[in-house]
Design a protein around this motif. Sequence first.
Motif, PDB file in Angstrom:
ATOM      1  N   ASP A 196       0.737  -1.323  -0.044  1.00 46.84           N
ATOM      2  CA  ASP A 196       0.020  -0.045  -0.041  1.00 46.84           C
ATOM      3  C   ASP A 196       0.496   1.345  -0.153  1.00 46.84           C
ATOM      4  O   ASP A 196       0.196   2.425   0.002  1.00 46.84           O
ATOM      5  CB  ASP A 196      -0.983  -0.121   1.145  1.00 46.84           C
ATOM      6  N   ARG A 229       2.017  -2.396   4.092  1.00 46.30           N
ATOM      7  CA  ARG A 229       1.190  -3.571   4.077  1.00 46.30           C
ATOM      8  C   ARG A 229       1.138  -4.235   2.857  1.00 46.30           C
ATOM      9  O   ARG A 229       0.838  -3.570   1.814  1.00 46.30           O
ATOM     10  CB  ARG A 229      -0.369  -3.303   4.745  1.00 46.30           C
ATOM     11  N   SER A 270      -0.126  -5.947  -0.079  1.00 44.29           N
ATOM     12  CA  SER A 270      -1.325  -6.023  -0.977  1.00 44.29           C
ATOM     13  C   SER A 270      -1.952  -7.166  -1.855  1.00 44.29           C
ATOM     14  O   SER A 270      -2.740  -7.765  -1.850  1.00 44.29           O
ATOM     15  CB  SER A 270      -1.545  -4.659  -1.693  1.00 44.29           C
ATOM     16  N   ASN A 318      -4.290 -11.934  -3.678  1.00 39.03           N
ATOM     17  CA  ASN A 318      -4.705 -10.677  -2.772  1.00 39.03           C
ATOM     18  C   ASN A 318      -5.046 -10.516  -1.290  1.00 39.03           C
ATOM     19  O   ASN A 318      -5.652 -11.677  -0.939  1.00 39.03           O
ATOM     20  CB  ASN A 318      -6.079 -10.272  -3.312  1.00 39.03           C
ATOM     21  N   VAL A 366      -5.758  -5.897   1.277  1.00 37.47           N
ATOM     22  CA  VAL A 366      -5.372  -4.487   1.555  1.00 37.47           C
ATOM     23  C   VAL A 366      -5.202  -3.826  -0.039  1.00 37.47           C
ATOM     24  O   VAL A 366      -4.701  -4.328  -0.762  1.00 37.47           O
ATOM     25  CB  VAL A 366      -3.863  -4.494   2.220  1.00 37.47           C
ATOM     26  N   GLU A 367      -5.832  -2.791   0.170  1.00 33.51           N
ATOM     27  CA  GLU A 367      -5.696  -1.994  -1.063  1.00 33.51           C
ATOM     28  C   GLU A 367      -4.559  -1.359  -1.329  1.00 33.51           C
ATOM     29  O   GLU A 367      -3.825  -0.764  -0.617  1.00 33.51           O
ATOM     30  CB  GLU A 367      -6.750  -0.545  -1.009  1.00 33.51           C
ATOM     31  N   PRO A 368      -4.059  -1.431  -2.748  1.00 29.94           N
ATOM     32  CA  PRO A 368      -2.684  -0.765  -2.935  1.00 29.94           C
ATOM     33  C   PRO A 368      -2.424   0.591  -3.418  1.00 29.94           C
ATOM     34  O   PRO A 368      -3.842   1.120  -3.217  1.00 29.94           O
ATOM     35  CB  PRO A 368      -2.263  -1.534  -4.274  1.00 29.94           C
TER      36      PRO A 368
END
Length: 208
Positions: A128, A163, A165, A191, A194-196
């Motif tokens: 992220d 984090r 992702s 996946n 966690v949003e990249p």
Amino acid sequence: MSTEKQPHTPAQKPAQSKKQRRRAAQRKQYMTFGAIVLLVVVVAAAVLGYQYWSDNRPAADPQDLRVTVTDAAGDETEYAPYSVCQRFTGDCDESEPSTIEVGADEEVTLSLPDEVTSQDWSLLQIFDDQAANTENTWAAGEKSEVTVRGSAETEDGDGSGARLSVVEVHALILGEEDGEEVPYGVVWAFNTGVEPEPAGDPTTDSGE
């Protein structure tokens, strides 16, 4: 007139001459040499047989290959490829990325099949924070499994930790189509939920 029985004396084996002993030793050497030659022939035949089988066995179907993920609890799960693309035609079969769970302080291990590790392959990790993104490539036979962490230090070293992702395994695998070997680009995508970070540097885009 009494006759006494004479005790039976076993016949003594006549001593071998030097020539006889030499011939016996030669026969023993010949038998040993023959056994060694036979063993070498058997081993050579086995090796050649395996090579012939290996060279002529059907190529693997990339769709059937699996990457095994071992999570922090030690549980193993096999995953099919996310994308399989025929390199000559460009035709691709794609599915949804697989979802795995890995905490910030946890690790997961990816174990790859021989069809992947017998060629060069690479691992892409997307976080992220773009500064922590990494891509590693290994040569054929160099590595068959890799462990990734749920977080990584960023280049600025502020200790916050980026984090994880997305994790991707990229490989070039020889498959078979209409009896001919053809190369396929195969990707396993995982996946973590966690949003990249969006592409581009937010700081630069804002003009600061």
